[in-house]
Design a protein around this motif. Sequence first.
Motif, PDB file in Angstrom:
ATOM      1  N   GLU A 285       0.818  -1.214   0.000  1.00  0.00           N
ATOM      2  CA  GLU A 285       0.000   0.000   0.000  1.00  0.00           C
ATOM      3  C   GLU A 285       0.853   1.265   0.000  1.00  0.00           C
ATOM      4  OE1 GLU A 285      -2.980  -0.753   3.079  1.00  0.00           O
ATOM      5  OE2 GLU A 285      -3.813  -2.163   1.590  1.00  0.00           O
ATOM      6  N   GLU A 286       2.046   1.173   0.588  1.00  0.00           N
ATOM      7  CA  GLU A 286       2.986   2.315   0.581  1.00  0.00           C
ATOM      8  C   GLU A 286       3.796   2.395  -0.711  1.00  0.00           C
ATOM      9  OE1 GLU A 286       5.555   1.711   3.950  1.00  0.00           O
ATOM     10  OE2 GLU A 286       3.921   1.930   5.397  1.00  0.00           O
ATOM     11  N   ASN A 287       3.496   1.526  -1.669  1.00  0.00           N
ATOM     12  CA  ASN A 287       4.278   1.447  -2.913  1.00  0.00           C
ATOM     13  C   ASN A 287       5.755   1.177  -2.666  1.00  0.00           C
ATOM     14  OD1 ASN A 287       2.361   1.708  -5.004  1.00  0.00           O
ATOM     15  ND2 ASN A 287       2.167   3.894  -4.516  1.00  0.00           N
ATOM     16  N   ALA A 288       6.028   0.334  -1.668  1.00  0.00           N
ATOM     17  CA  ALA A 288       7.422   0.016  -1.348  1.00  0.00           C
ATOM     18  C   ALA A 288       8.043  -0.945  -2.363  1.00  0.00           C
ATOM     19  CB  ALA A 288       7.499  -0.598   0.050  1.00  0.00           C
TER      20      ALA A 288
END
Length: 306
Positions: A285-288
Amino acid sequence: MTSSDDPGSGALAGLRPRLPSPLREVVDERFARRGVRLLLKRDDLIHPELVGNKWRKLAPNLAAAAGRTVLTFGGAYSNHLRATAAAGRLLGLPTVGVVRGEELAGRPLNPSLARCAADGMRLHFVERSAYRRKSDPGILAAVLRAADAVDAYVVPEGGSNPAAVRGCRALGTELVGHADVAAVACGTGGTLAGLAAGAGAGMRVLGIPVLRGGFLADGIRDLQTGAFGGPRGEWSLDDRFHFGGYARTTPELTAFAEDFEHRHGVPVERVYVAKLLYALVALAEENAFPRGSTVAAVITGRPFPG
Ligand SMILES: *Cc1c(COP(=O)(O)O)cnc(C)c1O
Protein backbone atom coordinates in the motif's frame (compact mmCIF):
# COMPACT_ATOMS: atom_id res chain seq x y z
CA MET A 1 29.71 -27.59 3.13
CA THR A 2 31.04 -30.13 5.63
CA SER A 3 29.38 -33.53 5.76
CA SER A 4 28.02 -32.84 9.27
CA ASP A 5 26.18 -29.84 7.79
CA ASP A 6 24.56 -31.94 5.09
CA PRO A 7 20.92 -32.48 6.00
CA GLY A 8 20.64 -35.14 3.31
CA SER A 9 23.06 -37.49 5.04
CA GLY A 10 21.90 -41.01 5.87
CA ALA A 11 21.26 -40.64 9.60
CA LEU A 12 18.45 -38.20 8.83
CA ALA A 13 16.71 -40.31 6.20
CA GLY A 14 13.84 -40.88 8.65
CA LEU A 15 12.91 -37.21 8.41
CA ARG A 16 11.90 -37.31 4.69
CA PRO A 17 11.61 -33.60 3.98
CA ARG A 18 9.73 -32.15 1.02
CA LEU A 19 12.48 -30.06 -0.54
CA PRO A 20 12.67 -27.70 -2.28
CA SER A 21 9.51 -26.49 -0.58
CA PRO A 22 6.63 -25.54 -2.92
CA LEU A 23 6.54 -22.01 -4.33
CA ARG A 24 3.06 -20.86 -5.37
CA GLU A 25 1.69 -17.64 -6.77
CA VAL A 26 -1.46 -16.31 -5.15
CA VAL A 27 -3.65 -13.67 -6.72
CA ASP A 28 -4.32 -10.94 -4.20
CA GLU A 29 -5.73 -7.65 -5.44
CA ARG A 30 -3.88 -5.68 -2.78
CA PHE A 31 -0.67 -6.58 -4.63
CA ALA A 32 -2.04 -6.96 -8.16
CA ARG A 33 -3.31 -3.37 -8.29
CA ARG A 34 0.25 -2.16 -7.61
CA GLY A 35 1.61 -4.40 -10.36
CA VAL A 36 3.27 -6.72 -7.83
CA ARG A 37 3.19 -10.54 -7.91
CA LEU A 38 2.95 -12.35 -4.59
CA LEU A 39 4.47 -15.82 -4.16
CA LEU A 40 4.15 -17.98 -1.06
CA LYS A 41 7.23 -20.05 -0.24
CA ARG A 42 5.57 -22.94 1.58
CA ASP A 43 8.20 -23.99 4.10
CA ASP A 44 5.26 -25.01 6.28
CA LEU A 45 4.93 -28.04 3.96
CA ILE A 46 8.54 -29.30 4.37
CA HIS A 47 7.63 -31.72 7.14
CA PRO A 48 4.43 -32.41 9.12
CA GLU A 49 6.20 -32.16 12.50
CA LEU A 50 9.53 -30.39 11.95
CA VAL A 51 7.68 -27.49 10.45
CA GLY A 52 9.19 -24.90 8.18
CA ASN A 53 12.38 -23.16 9.12
CA LYS A 54 12.68 -25.49 12.11
CA TRP A 55 13.50 -28.35 9.73
CA ARG A 56 16.12 -26.25 7.93
CA LYS A 57 17.71 -25.20 11.23
CA LEU A 58 17.55 -28.51 13.08
CA ALA A 59 18.59 -30.94 10.37
CA PRO A 60 22.29 -29.98 10.36
CA ASN A 61 22.35 -29.96 14.16
CA LEU A 62 20.78 -33.41 14.39
CA ALA A 63 23.43 -34.69 12.00
CA ALA A 64 26.16 -33.08 14.10
CA ALA A 65 24.73 -34.52 17.32
CA ALA A 66 25.52 -37.96 15.86
CA GLY A 67 23.26 -39.87 18.24
CA ARG A 68 24.03 -37.91 21.42
CA THR A 69 21.27 -36.47 23.57
CA VAL A 70 20.13 -33.14 22.12
CA LEU A 71 19.45 -30.43 24.69
CA THR A 72 17.87 -27.12 23.84
CA PHE A 73 15.96 -24.21 25.33
CA GLY A 74 12.60 -22.53 24.91
CA GLY A 75 9.56 -20.87 26.39
CA ALA A 76 6.37 -22.70 27.30
CA TYR A 77 4.93 -22.38 23.74
CA SER A 78 8.15 -22.75 21.76
CA ASN A 79 7.81 -24.06 18.17
CA HIS A 80 11.51 -24.93 18.37
CA LEU A 81 11.06 -27.19 21.42
CA ARG A 82 8.19 -29.03 19.74
CA ALA A 83 10.21 -29.54 16.56
CA THR A 84 13.23 -30.80 18.52
CA ALA A 85 11.07 -33.23 20.48
CA ALA A 86 9.46 -34.55 17.27
CA ALA A 87 12.88 -35.00 15.68
CA GLY A 88 14.02 -36.95 18.72
CA ARG A 89 11.08 -39.31 18.42
CA LEU A 90 11.51 -39.78 14.65
CA LEU A 91 15.27 -40.39 14.86
CA GLY A 92 15.36 -42.23 18.17
CA LEU A 93 17.50 -39.50 19.78
CA PRO A 94 17.05 -38.60 23.45
CA THR A 95 16.07 -34.93 23.87
CA VAL A 96 16.02 -32.57 26.83
CA GLY A 97 14.05 -29.31 26.78
CA VAL A 98 15.15 -26.61 29.22
CA VAL A 99 12.01 -24.55 29.75
CA ARG A 100 11.87 -20.96 30.99
CA GLY A 101 9.94 -20.66 34.27
CA GLU A 102 10.56 -22.81 37.34
CA GLU A 103 6.98 -22.13 38.48
CA LEU A 104 5.68 -24.28 35.57
CA ALA A 105 7.27 -27.40 37.06
CA GLY A 106 4.44 -28.41 39.38
CA ARG A 107 1.57 -27.58 37.01
CA PRO A 108 -0.25 -29.51 34.31
CA LEU A 109 1.60 -29.12 31.01
CA ASN A 110 0.12 -26.79 28.40
CA PRO A 111 -0.66 -28.41 24.99
CA SER A 112 2.70 -27.44 23.50
CA LEU A 113 4.77 -28.88 26.37
CA ALA A 114 2.46 -31.89 26.58
CA ARG A 115 3.26 -32.62 22.95
CA CYS A 116 7.00 -32.34 23.73
CA ALA A 117 6.66 -34.77 26.62
CA ALA A 118 4.57 -37.19 24.54
CA ASP A 119 7.38 -37.20 21.97
CA GLY A 120 9.76 -38.32 24.69
CA MET A 121 11.42 -35.01 25.51
CA ARG A 122 12.58 -34.76 29.10
CA LEU A 123 11.55 -31.32 30.39
CA HIS A 124 13.73 -29.41 32.83
CA PHE A 125 12.29 -26.17 34.22
CA VAL A 126 14.65 -23.33 35.04
CA GLU A 127 14.14 -20.19 37.02
CA ARG A 128 13.87 -17.10 34.82
CA SER A 129 17.02 -15.22 35.84
CA ALA A 130 19.22 -18.29 35.28
CA TYR A 131 17.41 -18.91 31.98
CA ARG A 132 18.24 -15.40 30.83
CA ARG A 133 21.94 -15.95 31.57
CA LYS A 134 22.18 -19.40 29.98
CA SER A 135 24.82 -18.35 27.44
CA ASP A 136 27.20 -17.66 30.35
CA PRO A 137 29.44 -20.80 30.40
CA GLY A 138 29.21 -21.19 34.18
CA ILE A 139 25.42 -20.97 34.21
CA LEU A 140 25.15 -23.32 31.23
CA ALA A 141 27.37 -25.89 32.96
CA ALA A 142 25.20 -25.69 36.08
CA VAL A 143 22.01 -26.13 34.01
CA LEU A 144 23.50 -29.18 32.23
CA ARG A 145 24.48 -30.73 35.57
CA ALA A 146 21.07 -30.05 37.08
CA ALA A 147 19.39 -31.54 33.99
CA ASP A 148 21.65 -34.60 34.22
CA ALA A 149 22.84 -33.98 30.65
CA VAL A 150 26.51 -32.93 30.85
CA ASP A 151 27.40 -34.79 27.63
CA ALA A 152 24.50 -33.44 25.60
CA TYR A 153 24.80 -31.71 22.23
CA VAL A 154 23.53 -28.21 23.04
CA VAL A 155 21.42 -26.25 20.56
CA PRO A 156 20.79 -22.62 21.58
CA GLU A 157 17.35 -21.12 22.18
CA GLY A 158 15.55 -20.69 18.88
CA GLY A 159 18.06 -23.07 17.30
CA SER A 160 20.20 -20.36 15.66
CA ASN A 161 23.83 -21.48 15.67
CA PRO A 162 26.24 -21.44 12.69
CA ALA A 163 25.12 -24.87 11.44
CA ALA A 164 21.47 -23.75 11.52
CA VAL A 165 22.23 -20.52 9.66
CA ARG A 166 24.09 -22.47 6.97
CA GLY A 167 21.09 -24.82 6.81
CA CYS A 168 18.86 -21.86 5.91
CA ARG A 169 21.05 -20.85 2.98
CA ALA A 170 19.13 -23.32 0.76
CA LEU A 171 15.95 -21.31 1.37
CA GLY A 172 17.65 -18.44 -0.45
CA THR A 173 19.06 -20.53 -3.30
CA GLU A 174 15.60 -22.07 -3.89
CA LEU A 175 14.27 -18.56 -4.56
CA VAL A 176 17.00 -17.39 -6.95
CA GLY A 177 15.50 -16.57 -10.34
CA HIS A 178 11.95 -16.56 -8.94
CA ALA A 179 11.71 -13.44 -6.77
CA ASP A 180 13.05 -9.89 -6.59
CA VAL A 181 12.22 -9.58 -2.89
CA ALA A 182 12.15 -12.35 -0.27
CA ALA A 183 10.45 -11.56 3.03
CA VAL A 184 10.55 -13.48 6.30
CA ALA A 185 9.44 -12.99 9.90
CA CYS A 186 12.32 -12.87 12.39
CA GLY A 187 12.72 -14.15 15.93
CA THR A 188 16.45 -14.66 16.39
CA GLY A 189 17.05 -13.74 12.73
CA GLY A 190 18.88 -17.00 12.01
CA THR A 191 16.58 -17.86 9.13
CA LEU A 192 17.04 -14.44 7.54
CA ALA A 193 20.83 -14.67 8.02
CA GLY A 194 20.97 -17.90 6.00
CA LEU A 195 18.32 -16.88 3.48
CA ALA A 196 20.18 -13.66 2.62
CA ALA A 197 23.42 -15.59 2.10
CA GLY A 198 21.73 -18.06 -0.26
CA ALA A 199 19.83 -15.35 -2.14
CA GLY A 200 23.06 -13.51 -2.92
CA ALA A 201 23.30 -10.23 -4.83
CA GLY A 202 20.26 -9.14 -6.82
CA MET A 203 17.54 -10.22 -4.41
CA ARG A 204 16.38 -7.92 -1.64
CA VAL A 205 15.73 -9.74 1.62
CA LEU A 206 13.35 -8.10 4.02
CA GLY A 207 13.00 -9.15 7.66
CA ILE A 208 10.00 -8.39 9.88
CA PRO A 209 10.99 -8.71 13.57
CA VAL A 210 8.19 -10.00 15.81
CA LEU A 211 9.97 -8.91 18.99
CA ARG A 212 10.20 -5.38 20.20
CA GLY A 213 13.52 -3.71 20.71
CA GLY A 214 15.21 -2.92 17.41
CA PHE A 215 18.50 -4.63 18.35
CA LEU A 216 18.21 -7.54 15.93
CA ALA A 217 20.45 -6.25 13.13
CA ASP A 218 23.63 -6.66 15.20
CA GLY A 219 22.59 -10.19 16.11
CA ILE A 220 22.07 -11.07 12.43
CA ARG A 221 25.49 -9.66 11.51
CA ASP A 222 27.01 -11.81 14.28
CA LEU A 223 25.15 -14.90 13.05
CA GLN A 224 26.40 -14.32 9.49
CA THR A 225 29.94 -13.81 10.73
CA GLY A 226 29.74 -17.03 12.75
CA ALA A 227 28.32 -19.02 9.84
CA PHE A 228 30.09 -17.49 6.82
CA GLY A 229 32.96 -15.36 8.16
CA GLY A 230 31.30 -12.03 7.36
CA PRO A 231 28.15 -10.25 6.20
CA ARG A 232 26.25 -11.72 3.26
CA GLY A 233 23.48 -10.60 0.93
CA GLU A 234 21.34 -7.49 0.77
CA TRP A 235 19.01 -7.50 3.73
CA SER A 236 17.16 -4.97 5.85
CA LEU A 237 14.64 -5.02 8.69
CA ASP A 238 11.38 -3.15 9.10
CA ASP A 239 10.65 -2.76 12.82
CA ARG A 240 7.10 -1.38 12.55
CA PHE A 241 5.10 -4.63 12.66
CA HIS A 242 5.76 -6.34 16.01
CA PHE A 243 2.26 -5.45 17.35
CA GLY A 244 3.59 -4.85 20.86
CA GLY A 245 6.07 -7.73 21.03
CA TYR A 246 6.50 -11.47 20.98
CA ALA A 247 3.19 -13.39 20.83
CA ARG A 248 1.26 -10.11 21.24
CA THR A 249 -1.61 -9.54 18.91
CA THR A 250 -4.47 -7.12 18.29
CA PRO A 251 -8.02 -7.63 17.01
CA GLU A 252 -6.89 -6.01 13.75
CA LEU A 253 -4.07 -8.54 13.27
CA THR A 254 -6.36 -11.47 14.11
CA ALA A 255 -8.97 -10.23 11.63
CA PHE A 256 -6.26 -9.78 9.01
CA ALA A 257 -5.01 -13.36 9.51
CA GLU A 258 -8.52 -14.84 9.32
CA ASP A 259 -9.24 -12.87 6.16
CA PHE A 260 -5.96 -14.05 4.57
CA GLU A 261 -6.85 -17.67 5.40
CA HIS A 262 -10.25 -17.24 3.74
CA ARG A 263 -8.86 -15.56 0.64
CA HIS A 264 -6.07 -18.00 -0.03
CA GLY A 265 -6.81 -21.19 1.91
CA VAL A 266 -3.47 -21.09 3.70
CA PRO A 267 -3.36 -21.56 7.49
CA VAL A 268 -1.70 -18.46 8.99
CA GLU A 269 0.52 -19.03 12.04
CA ARG A 270 -0.16 -16.11 14.37
CA VAL A 271 3.11 -15.43 16.24
CA TYR A 272 5.29 -14.91 13.15
CA VAL A 273 3.59 -15.42 9.80
CA ALA A 274 0.56 -13.15 10.45
CA LYS A 275 2.88 -10.21 11.19
CA LEU A 276 4.92 -10.87 8.03
CA LEU A 277 1.86 -10.97 5.76
CA TYR A 278 0.34 -7.91 7.40
CA ALA A 279 3.60 -6.05 6.86
CA LEU A 280 3.73 -7.01 3.17
CA VAL A 281 0.20 -5.75 2.54
CA ALA A 282 1.04 -2.48 4.32
CA LEU A 283 4.27 -2.11 2.32
CA ALA A 284 2.43 -2.76 -0.96
CA GLU A 285 0.00 0.00 0.00
CA GLU A 286 2.99 2.31 0.58
CA ASN A 287 4.28 1.45 -2.91
CA ALA A 288 7.42 0.02 -1.35
CA PHE A 289 7.70 -2.59 -4.13
CA PRO A 290 8.36 -1.39 -7.69
CA ARG A 291 5.71 -2.16 -10.29
CA GLY A 292 6.58 -5.39 -12.10
CA SER A 293 8.38 -6.91 -9.11
CA THR A 294 7.80 -10.32 -7.53
CA VAL A 295 7.70 -10.69 -3.76
CA ALA A 296 8.12 -14.10 -2.11
CA ALA A 297 6.71 -14.39 1.42
CA VAL A 298 8.25 -17.26 3.37
CA ILE A 299 5.56 -19.21 5.23
CA THR A 300 7.87 -20.37 8.02
CA GLY A 301 5.33 -22.29 10.07
CA ARG A 302 1.83 -23.50 10.72
CA PRO A 303 -0.60 -22.83 13.59
CA PHE A 304 -0.40 -25.11 16.65
CA PRO A 305 -2.48 -27.01 17.42
CA GLY A 306 -3.31 -27.19 13.73
C1 LIG B 1 10.93 -20.00 14.94
C2 LIG B 1 10.10 -19.34 13.92
C3 LIG B 1 10.52 -18.17 13.23
C4 LIG B 1 11.76 -17.41 13.61
O1 LIG B 1 12.96 -17.90 13.07
P1 LIG B 1 14.35 -17.19 13.44
O2 LIG B 1 15.33 -17.98 12.66
O3 LIG B 1 14.55 -17.35 14.92
O4 LIG B 1 14.28 -15.76 13.07
C5 LIG B 1 9.70 -17.66 12.23
N1 LIG B 1 8.52 -18.23 11.95
C6 LIG B 1 8.06 -19.34 12.60
C7 LIG B 1 6.73 -19.87 12.25
C8 LIG B 1 8.83 -19.91 13.60
O5 LIG B 1 8.37 -21.00 14.25
